[in-house]
Write a protein that holds these residues in place. Structure first.
Motif, PDB file in Angstrom:
ATOM      1  N   ARG A  97       0.858  -1.181   0.000  1.00 56.73           N
ATOM      2  CA  ARG A  97       0.000   0.000   0.000  1.00 56.73           C
ATOM      3  C   ARG A  97       0.896   1.232   0.000  1.00 56.73           C
ATOM      4  N   ILE A  98       0.644   2.116  -0.944  1.00 57.21           N
ATOM      5  CA  ILE A  98       1.367   3.382  -1.014  1.00 57.21           C
ATOM      6  C   ILE A  98       0.410   4.465  -0.529  1.00 57.21           C
ATOM      7  N   SER A  99       0.866   5.274   0.405  1.00 57.14           N
ATOM      8  CA  SER A  99      -0.020   6.281   0.979  1.00 57.14           C
ATOM      9  C   SER A  99       0.772   7.515   1.382  1.00 57.14           C
ATOM     10  N   THR A 100       0.049   8.585   1.640  1.00 56.90           N
ATOM     11  CA  THR A 100       0.658   9.806   2.156  1.00 56.90           C
ATOM     12  C   THR A 100      -0.109  10.274   3.381  1.00 56.90           C
ATOM     13  N   GLU A 101       0.582  11.016   4.232  1.00 54.94           N
ATOM     14  CA  GLU A 101      -0.072  11.665   5.367  1.00 54.94           C
ATOM     15  C   GLU A 101       0.404  13.102   5.460  1.00 54.94           C
ATOM     16  N   ASP A 102      -0.541  14.012   5.595  1.00 57.27           N
ATOM     17  CA  ASP A 102      -0.247  15.431   5.769  1.00 57.27           C
ATOM     18  C   ASP A 102       0.306  15.643   7.183  1.00 57.27           C
ATOM     19  N   LEU A 103       1.504  16.208   7.282  1.00 60.28           N
ATOM     20  CA  LEU A 103       2.154  16.389   8.581  1.00 60.28           C
ATOM     21  C   LEU A 103       2.137  17.840   9.055  1.00 60.28           C
ATOM     22  N   THR A 104       1.301  18.654   8.470  1.00 59.99           N
ATOM     23  CA  THR A 104       1.327  20.078   8.823  1.00 59.99           C
ATOM     24  C   THR A 104       0.950  20.321  10.275  1.00 59.99           C
ATOM     25  N   ILE A 105       0.197  19.413  10.887  1.00 62.84           N
ATOM     26  CA  ILE A 105      -0.144  19.606  12.299  1.00 62.84           C
ATOM     27  C   ILE A 105       0.955  19.063  13.212  1.00 62.84           C
ATOM     28  N   ASN A 106       1.996  18.471  12.622  1.00 60.56           N
ATOM     29  CA  ASN A 106       3.130  17.942  13.375  1.00 60.56           C
ATOM     30  C   ASN A 106       4.427  18.596  12.883  1.00 60.56           C
ATOM     31  N   PRO A 107       4.605  19.896  13.071  1.00 63.33           N
ATOM     32  CA  PRO A 107       5.785  20.574  12.522  1.00 63.33           C
ATOM     33  C   PRO A 107       7.104  20.068  13.099  1.00 63.33           C
ATOM     34  N   ALA A 108       7.059  19.387  14.240  1.00 63.79           N
ATOM     35  CA  ALA A 108       8.297  18.866  14.842  1.00 63.79           C
ATOM     36  C   ALA A 108       8.870  17.685  14.057  1.00 63.79           C
ATOM     37  N   ILE A 109       8.062  17.077  13.179  1.00 59.83           N
ATOM     38  CA  ILE A 109       8.542  15.955  12.373  1.00 59.83           C
ATOM     39  C   ILE A 109       9.338  16.513  11.198  1.00 59.83           C
ATOM     40  N   ARG A 110      10.654  16.305  11.239  1.00 59.05           N
ATOM     41  CA  ARG A 110      11.521  16.855  10.198  1.00 59.05           C
ATOM     42  C   ARG A 110      11.914  15.824   9.151  1.00 59.05           C
ATOM     43  N   ASP A 111      11.891  14.558   9.541  1.00 63.51           N
ATOM     44  CA  ASP A 111      12.301  13.510   8.608  1.00 63.51           C
ATOM     45  C   ASP A 111      11.595  12.208   8.958  1.00 63.51           C
ATOM     46  N   ALA A 112      11.900  11.166   8.187  1.00 63.51           N
ATOM     47  CA  ALA A 112      11.195   9.896   8.355  1.00 63.51           C
ATOM     48  C   ALA A 112      11.536   9.213   9.671  1.00 63.51           C
ATOM     49  N   VAL A 113      12.739   9.417  10.180  1.00 62.45           N
ATOM     50  CA  VAL A 113      13.091   8.836  11.485  1.00 62.45           C
ATOM     51  C   VAL A 113      12.214   9.440  12.579  1.00 62.45           C
ATOM     52  N   ASP A 114      12.042  10.766  12.559  1.00 66.53           N
ATOM     53  CA  ASP A 114      11.131  11.407  13.508  1.00 66.53           C
ATOM     54  C   ASP A 114       9.731  10.822  13.393  1.00 66.53           C
ATOM     55  N   TYR A 115       9.302  10.618  12.160  1.00 65.09           N
ATOM     56  CA  TYR A 115       7.948  10.131  11.893  1.00 65.09           C
ATOM     57  C   TYR A 115       7.726   8.749  12.507  1.00 65.09           C
ATOM     58  N   LEU A 116       8.662   7.840  12.259  1.00 69.63           N
ATOM     59  CA  LEU A 116       8.494   6.481  12.775  1.00 69.63           C
ATOM     60  C   LEU A 116       8.765   6.415  14.279  1.00 69.63           C
ATOM     61  N   ASP A 117       9.630   7.274  14.786  1.00 71.49           N
ATOM     62  CA  ASP A 117       9.831   7.328  16.234  1.00 71.49           C
ATOM     63  C   ASP A 117       8.554   7.763  16.943  1.00 71.49           C
ATOM     64  N   LEU A 118       7.830   8.707  16.325  1.00 67.74           N
ATOM     65  CA  LEU A 118       6.547   9.122  16.895  1.00 67.74           C
ATOM     66  C   LEU A 118       5.576   7.949  16.916  1.00 67.74           C
TER      67      LEU A 118
END
Length: 209
Positions: free
Chosen positions: A107-128
Motif C-alpha cells: 500500500r502506497i499512501s501519504t499523510e499530511d504532517l502540517t499539524i506535526n511541525p516537529a517531524i523533520r524527517d522519516a526517522v522522527d515520523y516512525l519514532d513518533l
C-alpha cells in the motif's frame, strides 16, 4: 491529546486500505505520481486493482473501509479516526488475487504532517509512531522493531518492522515538503520483502514530467 500518525494505523493493525484513487497514474505495472515526484514498477505477475475494487469487495461481503479497529478503546478509536482523515491512499497492489492465502500487499499512501511541525524527517515520523505503540493497549502477540534506516537505490528510507500471529509488515517512509510518503508491505514470505526492496531500489524518486 495524543496525535496519531497514519503510519501507526497501517503497521499496528491489519486494516484493509480503501481502493486507490482513479488509476490515472498507472500504465501497465508502472505507477507514476507527479505530485510527489516518483515512479515505481511492480513485477509483471502483481495485480493493481481498478477504482471499482472497494465496491466489488463490498458486494462480496467484505468491508474494506479505512477505520479504527474495534480492538482498541473508544477514546483511541476516536483519535485514530481523526488521524485517518489526513491519509490518502495512492495505490494498492497484490502479489496474488485478493483473498488468496499468504498473499502479499503493498500500500502506497501519504499523510499530511502540517499539524506535526516537529517531524523533520522519516526517522522522527516512525519514532513518533513507536511512542504511540507505548501508550496503546495492543494485542499480546504484536511486536515492533526499533526505527531503522536503509538506502535503496538513490533513496534513504527509514523503516519499521512489525509482526503478529497474522503475519509481518514493513513500512518504508520518507518525508517530503511536510508530507510522509509510505510504502507498507504486508507479507509472510521473505521473497516478498525482497520484491519490495527491489521495487524501491529501481524506483525513480526524482521523477519529473
Amino acid at each position: 491529546m495524543r496525535v496519531f500518525t497514519i503510519a501507526f494505523i497501517f503497521v499496528a493493525f491489519s486494516i484493509a486500505a480503501k481502493a486507490q484513487a482513479p488509476a490515472t497514474g498507472v500504465e501497465g505495472k508502472t505507477y507514476t505520481n507527479t505530485e510527489h515526484s516518483f515512479q515505481i514498477t511492480f513485477p509483471d505477475t502483481w495485480l493493481i486493482p481498478g477504482d471499482d475494487f472497494e465496491e466489488f469487495m463490498r458486494s462480496q461481503g467484505h468491508d474494506i473501509s479505512l477505520k479504527a479497529p474495534e480492538t482498541i478503546d473508544r477514546t483511541s478509536q476516536i483519535q485514530v479516526n481523526r488521524a485517518l482523515e489526513r491519509v490518502k491512499i495512492l495505490l494498492t497492489a497484490y502479489r496474488a488475487v485478493p483473498g488468496s492465502a499468504e498473499n502479499a500487499i503493498v500500500r502506497i499512501s501519504t499523510e499530511d504532517l502540517t499539524i506535526n511541525p516537529a517531524i523533520r524527517d522519516a526517522v522522527d515520523y516512525l519514532d513518533l509512531m513507536r511512542s504511540q505503540f507505548a501508550v496503546m493497549r495492543l494485542p499480546a502477540d504484536f511486536k515492533y522493531s526499533e526505527t531503522q534506516a536503509e538506502k535503496l537505490g538513490a533513496m534513504q528510507f527509514a523503516f519499521l518492522d512489525t509482526s503478529s500471529d497474522t503475519g509481518k509488515k514493513r513500512m518504508y517512509a520518507t518525508v517530503r515538503n511536510g508530507v510522509a510518503l509510505m510504502f507498507t508491505l504486508t507479507y509472510t514470505k521473505p521473497e516478498d520483502l525482497k520484491t519490495l526492496r527491489d521495487i524501491l531500489t529501481k524506483g525513480d524518486f526524482r521523477y519529473k514530467n
